[in-house]
Design a protein around this motif. Structure first.
Motif, PDB file in Angstrom:
ATOM      1  N   ALA A  54       0.827  -1.211   0.000  1.00 32.78           N
ATOM      2  CA  ALA A  54       0.000   0.000   0.000  1.00 32.78           C
ATOM      3  C   ALA A  54       0.861   1.260   0.000  1.00 32.78           C
ATOM      4  N   VAL A  55       1.909   1.259   0.793  1.00 32.59           N
ATOM      5  CA  VAL A  55       2.796   2.418   0.853  1.00 32.59           C
ATOM      6  C   VAL A  55       3.530   2.588  -0.480  1.00 32.59           C
ATOM      7  N   ALA A  56       4.027   1.497  -1.038  1.00 29.40           N
ATOM      8  CA  ALA A  56       4.768   1.567  -2.297  1.00 29.40           C
ATOM      9  C   ALA A  56       3.879   2.025  -3.449  1.00 29.40           C
ATOM     10  N   ALA A  57       2.592   1.645  -3.429  1.00 32.76           N
ATOM     11  CA  ALA A  57       1.672   2.025  -4.501  1.00 32.76           C
ATOM     12  C   ALA A  57       1.348   3.514  -4.462  1.00 32.76           C
ATOM     13  N   LYS A  58       1.472   4.137  -3.298  1.00 29.94           N
ATOM     14  CA  LYS A  58       1.193   5.562  -3.121  1.00 29.94           C
ATOM     15  C   LYS A  58      -0.171   5.938  -3.692  1.00 29.94           C
ATOM     16  N   ALA A  59      -1.130   5.044  -3.504  1.00 33.05           N
ATOM     17  CA  ALA A  59      -2.451   5.250  -4.082  1.00 33.05           C
ATOM     18  C   ALA A  59      -3.506   5.619  -3.042  1.00 33.05           C
ATOM     19  N   GLY A  60      -3.144   5.635  -1.803  1.00 34.32           N
ATOM     20  CA  GLY A  60      -4.105   5.946  -0.751  1.00 34.32           C
ATOM     21  C   GLY A  60      -4.774   4.696  -0.223  1.00 34.32           C
ATOM     22  N   GLY A  61      -5.299   4.817   0.941  1.00 28.95           N
ATOM     23  CA  GLY A  61      -5.974   3.690   1.557  1.00 28.95           C
ATOM     24  C   GLY A  61      -5.948   3.834   3.060  1.00 28.95           C
ATOM     25  N   ALA A  62      -6.640   2.932   3.713  1.00 32.98           N
ATOM     26  CA  ALA A  62      -6.670   2.940   5.175  1.00 32.98           C
ATOM     27  C   ALA A  62      -6.683   1.498   5.662  1.00 32.98           C
ATOM     28  N   PHE A  63      -6.023   1.277   6.777  1.00 35.49           N
ATOM     29  CA  PHE A  63      -5.955  -0.043   7.381  1.00 35.49           C
ATOM     30  C   PHE A  63      -6.180   0.094   8.870  1.00 35.49           C
ATOM     31  N   LEU A  64      -6.837  -0.885   9.425  1.00 35.00           N
ATOM     32  CA  LEU A  64      -7.021  -0.946  10.863  1.00 35.00           C
ATOM     33  C   LEU A  64      -6.407  -2.257  11.329  1.00 35.00           C
ATOM     34  N   LEU A  65      -5.393  -2.149  12.162  1.00 40.35           N
ATOM     35  CA  LEU A  65      -4.791  -3.334  12.774  1.00 40.35           C
ATOM     36  C   LEU A  65      -5.332  -3.414  14.182  1.00 40.35           C
ATOM     37  N   LYS A  66      -5.887  -4.556  14.501  1.00 41.80           N
ATOM     38  CA  LYS A  66      -6.548  -4.713  15.780  1.00 41.80           C
ATOM     39  C   LYS A  66      -5.993  -5.948  16.475  1.00 41.80           C
ATOM     40  N   GLY A  67      -5.810  -5.857  17.762  1.00 41.09           N
ATOM     41  CA  GLY A  67      -5.349  -7.005  18.515  1.00 41.09           C
ATOM     42  C   GLY A  67      -5.259  -6.696  19.989  1.00 41.09           C
ATOM     43  N   ASP A  68      -5.240  -7.734  20.768  1.00 48.64           N
ATOM     44  CA  ASP A  68      -5.106  -7.577  22.213  1.00 48.64           C
ATOM     45  C   ASP A  68      -3.728  -7.032  22.548  1.00 48.64           C
ATOM     46  N   PRO A  69      -3.603  -6.382  23.693  1.00 47.44           N
ATOM     47  CA  PRO A  69      -2.292  -5.886  24.104  1.00 47.44           C
ATOM     48  C   PRO A  69      -1.255  -7.016  24.113  1.00 47.44           C
ATOM     49  N   GLY A  70      -0.096  -6.721  23.566  1.00 51.67           N
ATOM     50  CA  GLY A  70       1.002  -7.665  23.596  1.00 51.67           C
ATOM     51  C   GLY A  70       1.130  -8.567  22.383  1.00 51.67           C
ATOM     52  N   VAL A  71       0.215  -8.443  21.400  1.00 49.66           N
ATOM     53  CA  VAL A  71       0.288  -9.328  20.234  1.00 49.66           C
ATOM     54  C   VAL A  71       1.121  -8.754  19.098  1.00 49.66           C
ATOM     55  N   GLY A  72       1.593  -7.535  19.230  1.00 47.48           N
ATOM     56  CA  GLY A  72       2.507  -6.992  18.235  1.00 47.48           C
ATOM     57  C   GLY A  72       1.959  -5.937  17.302  1.00 47.48           C
ATOM     58  N   VAL A  73       0.792  -5.384  17.580  1.00 53.13           N
ATOM     59  CA  VAL A  73       0.224  -4.352  16.710  1.00 53.13           C
ATOM     60  C   VAL A  73       1.152  -3.144  16.634  1.00 53.13           C
ATOM     61  N   SER A  74       1.657  -2.680  17.757  1.00 58.01           N
ATOM     62  CA  SER A  74       2.556  -1.519  17.761  1.00 58.01           C
ATOM     63  C   SER A  74       3.824  -1.798  16.962  1.00 58.01           C
ATOM     64  N   THR A  75       4.330  -3.001  17.052  1.00 58.82           N
ATOM     65  CA  THR A  75       5.538  -3.370  16.313  1.00 58.82           C
ATOM     66  C   THR A  75       5.276  -3.340  14.814  1.00 58.82           C
ATOM     67  N   VAL A  76       4.133  -3.852  14.389  1.00 57.99           N
ATOM     68  CA  VAL A  76       3.786  -3.832  12.963  1.00 57.99           C
ATOM     69  C   VAL A  76       3.632  -2.385  12.493  1.00 57.99           C
ATOM     70  N   LEU A  77       3.006  -1.541  13.293  1.00 60.14           N
ATOM     71  CA  LEU A  77       2.856  -0.133  12.924  1.00 60.14           C
ATOM     72  C   LEU A  77       4.209   0.557  12.797  1.00 60.14           C
ATOM     73  N   ARG A  78       5.112   0.266  13.721  1.00 56.61           N
ATOM     74  CA  ARG A  78       6.457   0.868  13.639  1.00 56.61           C
ATOM     75  C   ARG A  78       7.172   0.401  12.387  1.00 56.61           C
ATOM     76  N   ALA A  79       7.019  -0.856  12.026  1.00 58.29           N
ATOM     77  CA  ALA A  79       7.653  -1.372  10.807  1.00 58.29           C
ATOM     78  C   ALA A  79       7.055  -0.708   9.570  1.00 58.29           C
ATOM     79  N   ALA A  80       5.754  -0.489   9.570  1.00 53.50           N
ATOM     80  CA  ALA A  80       5.108   0.190   8.441  1.00 53.50           C
ATOM     81  C   ALA A  80       5.619   1.623   8.312  1.00 53.50           C
ATOM     82  N   ALA A  81       5.770   2.307   9.443  1.00 56.79           N
ATOM     83  CA  ALA A  81       6.301   3.668   9.411  1.00 56.79           C
ATOM     84  C   ALA A  81       7.732   3.684   8.890  1.00 56.79           C
ATOM     85  N   TYR A  82       8.523   2.727   9.310  1.00 55.34           N
ATOM     86  CA  TYR A  82       9.911   2.615   8.852  1.00 55.34           C
ATOM     87  C   TYR A  82       9.950   2.414   7.339  1.00 55.34           C
TER      88      TYR A  82
END
Length: 147
Positions: free
Chosen positions: A29-57
């Motif tokens: 999605a980022v490489a396509a630069k076409a726009g979009g939205a994603f919702l990552l959902k999960g219980d605390p401790g399953v890695g949502v924040s880590t995935v978001l940080r990787a996406a930002a990177y």
């Protein structure tokens, strides 16, 4: 490349285990630069924040403007606190907004006194700030702990 707002530690895809499908989807999605939205959902401790940080990177590596914010329960009673945190790095562009949007955002973010602004004007001013930022580079917005 601009990295602004809440800045958690950087995480590359190589540092994330077991989330290849999510990372690939976000990277595409980022490489396509076409726009979009994603919702990552999960219980605390399953890695949502880590995935978001990787996406930002990943977005940074593609010269995107990355705006980040994180929810803060202690600010939940403050209207526009999260929005303020997200668009604060774009405040240098406030004077280029139409006067009514400029004033509405300044009042909403407690930068000046005035009557409570119309939420539609706050939203429109924020959208215009984001649009101006996107004129030079794609903008990726990462919000963690939205709840």
């Amino acid at each position: 490349m601009v990295r602004t707002g809440y800045q958690p530690p950087r995480v590359s895809n190589a540092q994330v285990v077991g989330r290849a499908a999510e990372l690939a989807m976000l990277a595409d999605a980022v490489a396509a630069k076409a726009g979009g939205a994603f919702l990552l959902k999960g219980d605390p401790g399953v890695g949502v924040s880590t995935v978001l940080r990787a996406a930002a990177y990943r977005a940074e590596s593609l010269s995107c403007t990355v705006l980040t914010a994180a929810g803060d329960e202690t600010e939940s009673h403050l209207p526009y606190a999260g929005l303020h945190r997200l668009v604060q790095p774009l405040f240098s562009r406030l004077p280029t907004l139409p006067a009514i949007e400029h004033s509405s955002l300044r009042v909403a973010f407690a930068l000046e006194a005035g009557p409570e602004p119309d939420p539609l004007l706050v939203a429109q001013g924020s959208l215009n700030l984001l649009a101006m930022s996107a004129a030079g580079h794609p903008v990726v917005i990462v919000v963690d702990r939205l709840h």
